[in-house]
Design a protein around this motif. Structure first.
Motif, short mmCIF file in Angstrom:
data_model
loop_
_atom_site.label_atom_id
_atom_site.label_comp_id
_atom_site.label_asym_id
_atom_site.label_seq_id
_atom_site.Cartn_x
_atom_site.Cartn_y
_atom_site.Cartn_z
N SER A 111 0.79 -1.07 -0.16
CA SER A 111 -0.05 0.02 0.04
C SER A 111 0.94 1.18 -0.08
N LEU A 112 1.99 1.30 0.65
CA LEU A 112 2.71 2.39 0.59
C LEU A 112 3.52 2.90 -0.52
N PRO A 113 3.49 4.04 -0.94
CA PRO A 113 4.47 4.44 -2.22
C PRO A 113 5.80 3.84 -2.12
N LYS A 114 6.12 3.42 -3.23
CA LYS A 114 7.48 3.00 -3.53
C LYS A 114 8.72 3.59 -2.97
N ASP A 124 -5.63 -8.40 -4.95
CA ASP A 124 -4.85 -8.52 -3.52
C ASP A 124 -4.38 -7.16 -3.25
N LYS A 125 -3.71 -6.64 -4.31
CA LYS A 125 -3.16 -5.10 -3.98
C LYS A 125 -4.37 -4.10 -3.63
N VAL A 126 -5.35 -4.32 -4.27
CA VAL A 126 -6.67 -3.26 -4.05
C VAL A 126 -7.10 -3.46 -2.59
N LEU A 127 -7.29 -4.59 -2.32
CA LEU A 127 -7.59 -5.28 -1.06
C LEU A 127 -6.75 -4.66 0.23
N ALA A 128 -5.51 -4.87 -0.03
CA ALA A 128 -4.42 -4.47 1.00
C ALA A 128 -4.57 -3.05 1.13
N PHE A 129 -4.78 -2.27 -0.18
CA PHE A 129 -4.62 -0.61 0.08
C PHE A 129 -5.96 -0.41 0.92
N ILE A 130 -6.96 -0.61 0.61
CA ILE A 130 -8.48 -0.52 1.11
C ILE A 130 -8.29 -0.68 2.76
N ARG A 174 13.11 3.28 1.00
CA ARG A 174 13.69 4.08 2.26
C ARG A 174 13.73 3.07 3.43
N LEU A 175 12.39 2.43 3.65
CA LEU A 175 12.25 1.51 4.68
C LEU A 175 13.06 0.14 4.81
N GLU A 176 13.08 -0.34 3.29
CA GLU A 176 13.76 -1.59 2.88
C GLU A 176 15.38 -1.41 2.83
N ASN A 177 15.80 -0.25 2.75
CA ASN A 177 17.16 0.03 2.69
C ASN A 177 17.70 0.79 4.11
N SER A 178 16.97 0.61 5.05
CA SER A 178 17.15 0.77 6.53
C SER A 178 17.69 -0.12 7.10
N PRO A 179 18.68 0.33 8.38
CA PRO A 179 19.10 -0.66 9.18
C PRO A 179 18.02 -1.79 9.96
N LEU A 180 16.68 -1.22 9.95
CA LEU A 180 15.51 -1.97 10.21
C LEU A 180 15.02 -2.73 9.41
N THR A 201 -5.59 2.18 9.12
CA THR A 201 -4.46 2.99 9.74
C THR A 201 -5.25 4.46 10.06
N VAL A 202 -6.15 4.87 9.26
CA VAL A 202 -6.78 6.32 9.23
C VAL A 202 -7.71 6.17 10.52
N SER A 203 -8.58 4.88 10.52
CA SER A 203 -9.49 5.00 11.69
C SER A 203 -8.75 4.95 12.83
N GLY A 204 -7.82 4.15 13.20
CA GLY A 204 -6.96 3.94 14.50
C GLY A 204 -6.51 5.37 15.00
N LEU A 205 -5.78 6.02 13.93
CA LEU A 205 -5.25 7.39 14.30
C LEU A 205 -6.36 8.28 14.66
N THR A 206 -7.77 8.38 14.18
CA THR A 206 -8.62 9.23 14.30
C THR A 206 -9.12 8.95 15.77
N LEU A 207 -9.18 7.71 15.88
CA LEU A 207 -9.88 7.45 17.20
C LEU A 207 -8.76 7.64 18.49
N ILE A 208 -7.43 7.58 18.22
CA ILE A 208 -6.49 8.17 19.11
C ILE A 208 -6.55 9.51 19.34
N ILE A 209 -6.56 10.25 18.45
CA ILE A 209 -6.72 11.71 18.25
C ILE A 209 -8.11 12.34 19.10
N VAL A 210 -9.15 11.63 18.71
CA VAL A 210 -10.44 12.00 19.21
C VAL A 210 -10.51 11.66 20.89
N ILE A 211 -9.89 10.44 21.17
CA ILE A 211 -9.55 10.29 22.69
C ILE A 211 -8.72 11.09 23.42
#
Length: 123
Positions: A61-64, A93-99, A69-75, A105-115
């Motif tokens: 889902s993330l941009p290439k 599979d790619k569309v399902l992964a993206f959705i 950058r993530l795959e070339n990092s020490p982690l 992610t957005v629902s979780g972040l919104t929930l944390i921000i509202v709380i």
């Protein structure tokens, strides 16, 4: 209805749909990838049972540019190998992964921000 209740309800609804998509994505896509000898060892570190489902969805889902950058990092061992996964998944599979990934992610972040804002007395 106040804005806090509306945002909380929308984020909980999105989280519920995201959790359903989590199970569907895990059963349809990740289960197939776990059985494939080419992709079995590139799903990333599984901190808890099922964490590889989130790793695979993130890799599809993330941009290439960000993934490189993530795959070339020490982690890099923590993340799934997006190149290998993209070769072994289809468009559905790619569309399902993206959705799933962005809704969850957005629902979780919104929930944390509202709380947090409610705890600070903004609402």
């Amino acid at each position: 209805m106040n804005i806090e209740g509306f945002l909380f309800g929308c984020s909980m609804g999105g989280m519920l749909i995201g959790l359903i998509l989590y199970v569907v994505f895990g059963q349809l896509t990740v289960k197939k990838l776990r059985r494939n000898p080419n992709t079995k060892n590139v799903l990333g570190v599984e901190f808890a049972s099922g964490w590889d489902i989130y790793n695979v969805a993130q890799a599809l889902s993330l941009p290439k540019l960000l993934l490189r950058r993530l795959e070339n990092s020490p982690l890099s061992a923590l993340y799934a190998n997006s190149k290998c996964l993209r070769k072994n998944t289809n468009v559905f599979d790619k569309v399902l992964a993206f959705i799933f990934y962005w809704l969850f992610t957005v629902s979780g972040l919104t929930l944390i921000i509202v709380i947090a804002l409610n705890g600070l007395g903004v609402f």
